[in-house]
Design a protein around this motif. Structure first.
Motif, short mmCIF file in Angstrom:
data_model
loop_
_atom_site.label_atom_id
_atom_site.label_comp_id
_atom_site.label_asym_id
_atom_site.label_seq_id
_atom_site.Cartn_x
_atom_site.Cartn_y
_atom_site.Cartn_z
N SER A 8 48.31 59.44 -64.47
CA SER A 8 47.72 59.60 -66.04
C SER A 8 46.28 59.14 -66.06
O SER A 8 45.58 58.81 -65.03
CB SER A 8 48.29 58.68 -66.79
OG SER A 8 48.02 57.19 -66.60
N ASP A 9 45.43 59.55 -67.22
CA ASP A 9 44.20 59.19 -67.77
C ASP A 9 43.07 59.53 -66.52
O ASP A 9 42.44 58.79 -66.01
CB ASP A 9 44.17 57.51 -67.65
CG ASP A 9 45.05 57.04 -68.87
OD1 ASP A 9 45.69 58.17 -69.53
OD2 ASP A 9 44.98 55.88 -69.00
N PRO A 10 43.16 60.83 -66.38
CA PRO A 10 42.11 61.30 -65.38
C PRO A 10 40.63 61.22 -65.75
O PRO A 10 40.33 61.20 -67.00
CB PRO A 10 42.66 62.66 -65.03
CG PRO A 10 43.32 63.26 -66.18
CD PRO A 10 43.86 61.86 -66.90
N ASP A 11 39.77 60.90 -65.19
CA ASP A 11 38.30 61.07 -65.36
C ASP A 11 37.53 61.69 -64.70
O ASP A 11 37.72 61.67 -63.28
CB ASP A 11 37.61 59.64 -65.54
CG ASP A 11 36.31 59.41 -66.46
OD1 ASP A 11 36.15 60.52 -67.46
OD2 ASP A 11 35.57 58.95 -65.97
N LEU A 12 36.52 62.54 -64.88
CA LEU A 12 35.80 63.27 -63.98
C LEU A 12 34.21 62.73 -63.83
O LEU A 12 33.87 62.34 -64.84
CB LEU A 12 35.50 64.78 -64.46
CG LEU A 12 37.04 65.55 -64.49
CD1 LEU A 12 36.73 66.91 -65.16
CD2 LEU A 12 37.82 65.73 -63.14
N TRP A 13 33.61 62.79 -62.64
CA TRP A 13 32.46 62.28 -62.68
C TRP A 13 31.64 63.41 -61.57
O TRP A 13 32.20 63.57 -60.45
CB TRP A 13 32.16 61.15 -62.10
CG TRP A 13 30.80 60.61 -61.57
CD1 TRP A 13 29.80 60.32 -62.51
CD2 TRP A 13 30.23 60.25 -60.37
NE1 TRP A 13 28.74 60.22 -62.00
CE2 TRP A 13 28.95 60.04 -60.58
CE3 TRP A 13 30.73 60.15 -58.97
CZ2 TRP A 13 28.17 59.72 -59.65
CZ3 TRP A 13 29.95 60.05 -58.10
CH2 TRP A 13 28.56 59.66 -58.42
N LEU A 14 30.53 63.84 -62.04
CA LEU A 14 29.70 64.90 -61.04
C LEU A 14 28.86 64.36 -60.38
O LEU A 14 27.85 63.71 -60.99
CB LEU A 14 29.18 65.96 -61.94
CG LEU A 14 28.34 67.14 -61.16
CD1 LEU A 14 29.20 67.80 -60.19
CD2 LEU A 14 27.71 67.94 -62.12
N ASP A 15 28.99 64.29 -59.12
CA ASP A 15 27.88 63.89 -58.23
C ASP A 15 26.84 64.70 -58.05
O ASP A 15 27.06 65.54 -56.94
CB ASP A 15 28.67 63.33 -56.68
CG ASP A 15 27.49 62.68 -55.69
OD1 ASP A 15 26.42 62.96 -55.92
OD2 ASP A 15 27.90 62.28 -54.53
N SER A 16 25.82 64.97 -58.71
CA SER A 16 24.94 66.04 -58.74
C SER A 16 24.09 66.04 -57.36
O SER A 16 23.53 67.09 -57.11
CB SER A 16 24.07 65.85 -59.95
OG SER A 16 23.38 64.74 -60.06
#
Length: 201
Positions: A8-16
């Protein structure tokens, strides 16, 4: 995993810097472990880590022994660290009758590490405080930082115990450790306001 738990509760983060999109999610079980996966095209994802060794962190390890559930983890890059905030399952705000702690949230955990790869190197740093209106119990949230002002912002769904609704609130912090919850909700009067997010322009 092949058991009775759910993710549950996914979070996304872009390592640019490396052009990689990361996702973290929590295993909703008695262990409450948090795992990472990555993609370079948004469609093909690496497998989730091994249940016994591939977690970023989980309940019962080190300082994390007081039943945190890691609700709604939210990733930020702070300096050269990756910081994750998450609410525990009892992340509400103390009663107005508790003179020592009133208006403080007891369940905002802060983890820091340098990589989301493999088992990572995250460790528990401290609890952050949400200071605001008593009777508002934060539930799910997201975090972001204004690069122009260096202010931290939290947008959260929270139960208003006076109206018995789940409203959406904004909280602000100068230091990333003490968040002031504005008493007037951004969105009010609903029950299905669930894990809001936002972006800065």
């Amino acid at each position: 995993p092949n058991n009775s738990t759910t993710n549950s509760d996914p979070d996304l983060w872009l390592d640019s810097v490396n052009d990689v999109l990361w996702m973290i999610s929590r295993e909703n079980s008695n262990e409450y472990a948090v795992y990472s996966q990555k993609t370079i095209d948004g469609q093909a994802w690496t497998p989730r880590g091994n249940r016994d060794t591939g977690f970023l962190w989980k309940k019962g390890v080190g300082a994390l022994v007081d039943k945190p559930e890691f609700l709604s983890p939210a990733i930020l890059k702070v300096g050269n660290k990756i910081r994750v905030y998450s609410l525990s399952g009892t992340g509400g705000i103390y009663s107005v009758n508790d003179e020592l702690n009133k208006g403080r949230c007891w369940g905002l955990y802060v983890m820091e590490g340098t990589t989301l790869e493999g088992a990572g190197d995250f460790s528990f740093i401290s609890k952050a405080a949400i200071i605001g209106k008593a009777g508002i119990e934060p539930w799910h949230m997201d975090m972001f930082v204004d690069s122009r002002t260096s202010y931290y912002y939290m947008i959260c769904s929270a139960t208003n115990n006076l109206t018995n609704t789940v409203d959406v609130y904004l909280a602000e912090s100068k230091d990333g450790w003490n968040f002031y919850l504005f008493s007037k909700p951004l969105i009010s009067g609903g029950y299905y306001n669930y894990r809001p997010t936002a972006t800065l322009r």
